[in-house]
Every structure is written in structure tokens, then in C-alpha cells.
Design an enzyme around this catalytic site. Structure first.
Site: not given
Ligand code: CO8
Length: 258
Positions: A65, A109, A112, A132
Site C-alpha cells: 500500500a 498489500g 495480499e 508491515e
Molecule cells: N509506498 C509508497 N512508495 C513506495 C513504496 C510503498 N509501499 N515502495 C516503494 N516506494 C517508492 C520509494 O519511496 C521510491 O520512491 P522515490 O524514488 O521517490 O524515493 C521508489 O518507490 C523506489 O523504491 P526504493 O528506492 O526504495 O527501491 P529499492 O529497490 O531500494 O527497494 C523495496 C525496494 C525493498 C521494495 C523498498 O522500496 C521497500 O521496502 N518498500 C516498502 C515495502 C513495504 O513496506 N510494503 C508494505 C507497505 S504497508 C502495506 O502494504 C499495508 C497493506 C495494508 C493494506 C490495507 C488495505 C486493506
């Protein structure tokens, strides 16, 4: 409808939804999830579509998400407006089969969303996780419920509590994904599986989907009873007559209800 966050196409009798927020690794915001719902409504209503594939990019199916969009939410925003959670059930409620073709990250998400689909075909680059806990929240779209059903308690606890990622090979071993293929083939593999399904009798395909899903919603005896009732009802279909007549005549069936 003009979609901002997804690309919607048809390939033969398959509806294809490609998540398309490349700069945010396909992070799932409210609009994107609404758009998936809208696209599914269209595919479900169309007689030309028998199955759906949802995919992302080479790098990410979806990295979760949208953290930026959720960051400042209060409890009241989340609960009263039902934001974030409002529109997530549409994939599950789709009566036609939905296949997730997953390459790269399927996190939070994103994992999921893949698990809401009926099957997951994974690229060898796929990485699944429920990280998360690192953000001070927990999975909110079924991660704590569907993951243990798919991979068992031990691995589900491991993934949800430590936030580690599971690669495609481990995910297949654990039963989360049905097939693992080289990354460049994942979409074709999913489209081919969907096209195969779309060639069968649609009511029968829907009955199978409903029956398998019952296995997760009821006791074994209730599930078996449900299956038996639906099995009996299949004999009311023209397509049952056609399927069996074609087998006996050693020809290809021409199902009427696709
Ligand atoms: N949300 C928003 N932006 C994101 C997300 C995200 N989940 N994941 C990545 N991005 C963005 C980064 O901020 C970055 O943006 P920018 O270039 O502007 O800085 C861009 O995507 C590229 O990401 P990275 O530079 O971090 O890329 P890496 O290759 O270094 O890392 C990862 C990749 C490991 C995937 C890393 O981006 C990461 O850890 N992302 C977050 C993963 C995460 O925590 N996911 C869970 C989110 S919470 C959730 O999903 C709750 C679900 C609840 C559902 C509710 C509905 C019912």
C-alpha cells in the site's frame, strides 16, 4: 474510464490488468484499487472474457500500500472513512478466475493482492513479504489470514513477525505459488493458463472456483456437501452434455456457455 494507475487490455478471451505506477513500484493507493475494481466490473460483465490476469512490472508486482498516502492518517480517518480498506474486496468477489503474474516485489498489500487472486504464477525474481511490522502496522488486507492458509502458521508467523522476504522457490515449496517460471516468461505463462481456463465452460469454471473457495470457509463435511450439490447441478448444463459427447466422439468440445 481513463485509468491513471493501471493499463487495461484484452488478449483473446483474457482480461489483462497491468499495475502502472512505476516510480512508486506500483504502490497501491485508493485510486489504483478503485481502478482495479472498475476494470474487473467490466471484465466480469463481458461475455468475451473468461478469465483475468493481474500483473505488475519486471521490478515489482506491487511494493505494498502507498506508505506516503497512509502516513498521516489518524485512526478516525482510517476507521470512519474506511480509507485504505474500503475497496479491497473486489478482487475476491470476482466470479471469474483471476491469476496473479508476479515478478519482483510483492510486499505488504502487494502480497495480499496476489493472495486474493485464485492462483499465483511467479517469476524466478519474485519476492513475497509482509513487512508491515517495520512500519509499526500489521497486514490489513488479509495477510494474517490468507498467508497462514497458504503456507502454514510457521512460515506465516516468520514472514509477518520478522518482515523477511520469501523468494519464488521458497514460495512454491510452501504452496503460495502454483508455478515458477523464468521472469521473461511469467506473463505469457499466466496468459496461456488464463486462455486455457477461458476455453472451458464458464459456469463450470465458476462452480469450480466457488467450490475450491468453500474449502477455506467451511468444515470438510459442509464443503463436501456443497461440492456434491454443485456437482449434481452441473448435469443440468448443456456444456456437460457437450463435454461428454465430445469425449465419446473423440472430438474437441464446443462449449456453448463461455
Ligand atoms: N509506498 C509508497 N512508495 C513506495 C513504496 C510503498 N509501499 N515502495 C516503494 N516506494 C517508492 C520509494 O519511496 C521510491 O520512491 P522515490 O524514488 O521517490 O524515493 C521508489 O518507490 C523506489 O523504491 P526504493 O528506492 O526504495 O527501491 P529499492 O529497490 O531500494 O527497494 C523495496 C525496494 C525493498 C521494495 C523498498 O522500496 C521497500 O521496502 N518498500 C516498502 C515495502 C513495504 O513496506 N510494503 C508494505 C507497505 S504497508 C502495506 O502494504 C499495508 C497493506 C495494508 C493494506 C490495507 C488495505 C486493506
Amino acid at each position: 474510464m481513463n485509468y491513471e494507475n493501471i493499463v487495461v487490455e484484452t488478449r483473446g478471451r483474457v482480461g489483462l490488468i497491468t499495475l502502472n505506477r512505476p516510480k512508486a513500484l506500483n504502490a497501491l493507493n485508493d485510486t489504483l484499487v478503485d481502478e482495479i475494481g472498475h476494470a474487473l466490473d467490466g471484465f466480469e460483465a463481458s461475455e468475451d472474457i473468461g478469465a483475468v490476469v493481474i500483473t505488475g512490472s519486471e521490478k515489482a508486482f506491487a511494493a505494498g500500500a502507498d506508505i506516503g498516502a497512509m502516513a498521516s492518517f489518524s485512526y478516525m480517518d482510517a476507521y470512519k472513512g474506511d480509507y485504505i480498506t474500503r475497496n479491497w474486496e473486489r478482487v475476491r468477489s470476482c466470479r471469474k478466475p483471476v491469476i496473479a503474474a508476479v515478478a519482483g516485489f510483492a510486499l505488504g498489500g502487494g502480497c495480499e493482492l496476489a493472495m486474493m487472486c485464485d492462483m499465483i504464477i511467479a517469476a524466478d525474481t519474485a519476492k513475497f513479504g509482509q513487512p508491515e511490522v517495520k512500519l509499526g502496522i500489521l497486514p490489513g488486507a488479509g495477510g494474517t489470514q490468507r498467508l497462514p492458509r497458504a503456507v502454514g502458521k510457521a512460515k506465516a508467523m516468520d514472514l509477518c513477525l520478522t518482515a523477511r522476504f520469501m523468494d519464488a522457490e521458497e514460495a512454491e515449496r510452501a504452496g503460495l505459488v502454483s508455478r515458477v517460471v523464468p521472469a521473461e516468461k511469467v506473463l505469457d505463462e499466466a496468459l496461456a493458463a488464463a486462455e486455457t481456463i477461458a476455453g472451458y465452460s464458464l459456469p463450470v469454471v465458476m462452480m469450480i472456483k466457488e467450490s475450491v473457495n468453500r474449502a477455506f470457509e467451511s468444515s470438510l463435511s459442509e464443503g463436501l456437501l456443497f461440492e456434491r450439490r454443485v456437482f449434481h447441478s452441473a448435469f443440468a448444463l448443456d456444456d456437460q452434455k457437450e463435454g461428454m459427447a465430445a469425449f465419446v466422439a473423440k472430438r474437441k468440445p464446443a462449449f456453448k456457455h463461455r
